[in-house]
Design a protein around this motif. Structure first.
Motif, short mmCIF file in Angstrom:
data_model
loop_
_atom_site.label_atom_id
_atom_site.label_comp_id
_atom_site.label_asym_id
_atom_site.label_seq_id
_atom_site.Cartn_x
_atom_site.Cartn_y
_atom_site.Cartn_z
N HIS A 59 48.00 -18.36 -1.91
CA HIS A 59 48.61 -17.53 -0.89
C HIS A 59 50.08 -17.89 -0.71
N GLU A 60 50.37 -19.17 -0.73
CA GLU A 60 51.77 -19.59 -0.60
C GLU A 60 52.60 -19.05 -1.77
N LYS A 61 52.03 -19.10 -2.98
CA LYS A 61 52.76 -18.57 -4.13
C LYS A 61 52.95 -17.07 -4.02
N GLU A 62 51.92 -16.36 -3.56
CA GLU A 62 52.04 -14.92 -3.39
C GLU A 62 53.12 -14.59 -2.37
N VAL A 63 53.14 -15.37 -1.29
CA VAL A 63 54.17 -15.15 -0.26
C VAL A 63 55.55 -15.44 -0.85
N GLU A 64 55.64 -16.50 -1.65
CA GLU A 64 56.91 -16.81 -2.28
C GLU A 64 57.35 -15.68 -3.22
N VAL A 65 56.38 -15.16 -3.99
CA VAL A 65 56.71 -14.05 -4.91
C VAL A 65 57.18 -12.83 -4.12
N LEU A 66 56.47 -12.52 -3.04
CA LEU A 66 56.86 -11.38 -2.21
C LEU A 66 58.25 -11.60 -1.62
N VAL A 70 65.14 0.38 -8.15
CA VAL A 70 64.76 0.24 -6.74
C VAL A 70 63.32 0.65 -6.53
N GLU A 71 62.95 1.77 -7.14
CA GLU A 71 61.57 2.25 -6.99
C GLU A 71 60.58 1.24 -7.61
N SER A 72 61.00 0.69 -8.79
CA SER A 72 60.13 -0.30 -9.44
C SER A 72 59.98 -1.55 -8.57
N LEU A 73 61.13 -1.95 -7.99
CA LEU A 73 61.05 -3.13 -7.12
C LEU A 73 60.22 -2.85 -5.89
N GLN A 74 60.37 -1.64 -5.35
CA GLN A 74 59.53 -1.27 -4.19
C GLN A 74 58.05 -1.29 -4.56
N SER A 75 57.78 -0.80 -5.75
CA SER A 75 56.39 -0.83 -6.21
C SER A 75 55.90 -2.27 -6.38
N ASP A 76 56.76 -3.11 -6.94
CA ASP A 76 56.37 -4.53 -7.09
C ASP A 76 56.17 -5.18 -5.73
N ILE A 77 57.06 -4.82 -4.80
CA ILE A 77 56.92 -5.41 -3.46
C ILE A 77 55.60 -4.99 -2.83
N LYS A 78 55.27 -3.69 -2.98
CA LYS A 78 53.98 -3.24 -2.42
C LYS A 78 52.81 -3.95 -3.09
N GLY A 79 52.90 -4.10 -4.39
CA GLY A 79 51.83 -4.86 -5.09
C GLY A 79 51.77 -6.30 -4.63
N ALA A 80 52.94 -6.91 -4.43
CA ALA A 80 52.96 -8.30 -3.96
C ALA A 80 52.41 -8.40 -2.55
N GLU A 81 52.74 -7.36 -1.74
CA GLU A 81 52.20 -7.38 -0.38
C GLU A 81 50.68 -7.28 -0.41
N ARG A 82 50.19 -6.41 -1.32
CA ARG A 82 48.73 -6.32 -1.45
C ARG A 82 48.14 -7.66 -1.91
N GLN A 83 48.81 -8.35 -2.84
CA GLN A 83 48.33 -9.65 -3.31
C GLN A 83 48.37 -10.69 -2.19
N VAL A 84 49.44 -10.64 -1.39
CA VAL A 84 49.54 -11.57 -0.25
C VAL A 84 48.41 -11.31 0.72
N LEU A 85 48.17 -10.01 1.01
CA LEU A 85 47.09 -9.68 1.94
C LEU A 85 45.73 -10.13 1.37
N ALA A 86 45.54 -9.87 0.06
CA ALA A 86 44.27 -10.26 -0.56
C ALA A 86 44.10 -11.78 -0.55
N SER A 87 45.16 -12.49 -0.89
CA SER A 87 45.04 -13.97 -0.91
C SER A 87 44.83 -14.52 0.50
N GLU A 88 45.45 -13.83 1.48
CA GLU A 88 45.25 -14.27 2.87
C GLU A 88 43.79 -14.06 3.29
#
Length: 432
Positions: A147-154, A206-224
């Motif tokens: 989770h910490e890594k996911e948060v760091e990635v986000l 920007v759109e790709s980064l936004q997509s990555d951010i949304k994916g990272a947010e989903r990963q952070v939520l899932a890891s949490e």
């Protein structure tokens, strides 16, 4: 010598009488030096009083006064009915105690197996719970790090967004500027196309980064969520471990039941042993209802009758022994007669009741003191006026016969004894 033949009859008589008197005097003098005589001598024996070990009514009598009995001969029969009932009751108690003790042993055996199995199972469950806690702890730590890594990635992705947005705005600015310049013909169309392409690439990043951010947010939520689930499982495993600790504690406490069961079984075995002892006592009392002669001898002083109740340990007759192992003579010798008396010397015995028969005997021992010192009121010569009294010492004399003469020598009879102090028939390490 010729004058002796001229003596008269009267003179010869006087001479013979004188010689006889002298011979008798010499014999008496010599005899008094080697022989000691007394008529203060009596037959003594080990008289055995007979009593019953139990109290009861006499239902049969097998002896009478003056009868001669042998060892083991029946004397009397006490009513055995109540003693047989006591044996039956004691037997029932013993059997009941035995069954109870056997049941307690079985219970102890199964209780031991059951409680030990419970303890082993509880300890195994606790070990599993401990392993589960350890696994859950590891899972929490792992998911926490993920989770910490996911948060760091986000966070890193979000940190890239301002730069890309600034590039997009810059690309938009140049796109619009070159668009107007292209329409006026101030810049070649190729430059406009390049600015348009740069603008499109900025938008795409920007759109790709936004997509990555949304994916990272989903990963952070899932890891949490996984971390929370791991924490819940850790808490559950800890509660389960606490429950298993309580179970192990109860199982260990129940091990005390093994001691209680063993003590109960031991107590019942002791009760069985006590019941067995009571049974043996009851059987012994039953066997003692038949009273038997412990030794050979003559029945004397019988006081019981059929139908009479005898009390335990109260003598009701005596057995007077006739064998010479239990019959001897006590001769009370004057002090002045004792200088030459020694153990082992030959003795001539005359029993008044068998006056024509002389028996051989021997000195066995001398008493430890005179008869007066063992009297109820022994003399004290240190008080009052002193009167010198010749004392007598009891001397024990044994018969030389192997068997009682026609069973006629009995305790209490008067005897006369003569000790030959010059003749020994027995060897002894003691003089007295």
């Amino acid at each position: 010598m010729s004058r002796l033949w001229t003596l008269g009859r009267h003179q010869w008589f006087v001479l013979l009488v004188g010689l006889a008197a002298g011979g008798l005097s010499f014999y008496w003098w010599w005899d008094s030096r080697t022989e000691v005589y007394t008529d203060n001598a009596y037959v003594v024996g080990n008289i055995t009083p007979i009593s019953s070990y139990v109290t009861g009514q006499v239902v049969a009598l097998f002896v009478d006064d003056n009868m001669i009995v042998q060892p083991g001969d029946p004397i009397a029969q006490i009513n055995p009915v109540e003693f047989q009932i006591a044996v039956d009751q004691a037997l029932a108690d013993y059997q009941q105690a035995g069954h109870a003790a056997d049941a307690a042993d079985v219970t102890t055996h199964y209780t031991t197996d059951d409680r030990k199995s419970m303890l082993v199972a509880a300890q195994a469950t606790r070990a599993e719970a401990e392993q589960a806690v350890q696994a859950a702890t590891v899972a929490v730590q792992t998911h926490g790090r993920l989770h910490e890594k996911e948060v760091e990635v986000l966070g890193a992705l979000k940190a890239q967004m301002p730069g890309l947005v600034a590039r997009q705005r810059n690309a938009l600015f140049y796109y619009e500027r070159f668009k107007s310049l292209a329409k006026s013909g101030d810049v070649p169309g190729q430059e406009f196309d390049n600015r348009e392409t740069a603008y499109s690439e900025a938008i795409a990043k920007v759109e790709s980064l936004q997509s990555d951010i949304k994916g990272a947010e989903r990963q952070v939520l899932a890891s949490e969520l996984q971390l929370q689930e791991a924490r819940v499982r850790l808490e559950q495993s800890r509660k389960a471990l606490a429950n298993t600790d309580a179970t192990v504690g109860r199982a260990e406490a129940e091990q005390m039941q093994l001691t209680v069961a063993a003590d109960t079984a031991l107590g019942l075995r002791n009760q069985q042993a006590l019941a067995e002892a009571k049974l043996r006592q009851a059987k012994l009392d039953l066997s003692n209802t038949l009273i038997r002669a412990p030794r050979a001898g003559v029945i004397s002083r019988r006081t019981i009758q059929v139908g009479k109740t005898v009390e335990a340990h109260s003598p009701f007759l005596s057995i007077v022994p006739l064998d010479f192992d239990n019959v001897w003579i006590i001769a009370n010798m004057r002090e002045k007669q004792m200088p030459n008396v020694r153990v082992g010397q030959a003795v001539k015995i005359t029993v008044d009741a068998i006056s024509k028969q002389t028996f051989d005997g021997w000195v066995e021992s001398v008493a430890g003191g005179s008869g007066s010192v063992f009297s109820l009121f022994p003399p004290d010569n240190a008080t009052g006026n002193f009167v010198r009294v010749v004392q007598r010492l009891p001397v024990r004399i044994r018969f030389g016969l192997k068997e009682n003469f026609e069973n006629r020598i009995r305790p209490g009879m008067s005897t006369r004894i003569t000790i030959d102090t010059a003749h020994y028939v027995r060897n002894s390490p003691h003089e007295w």
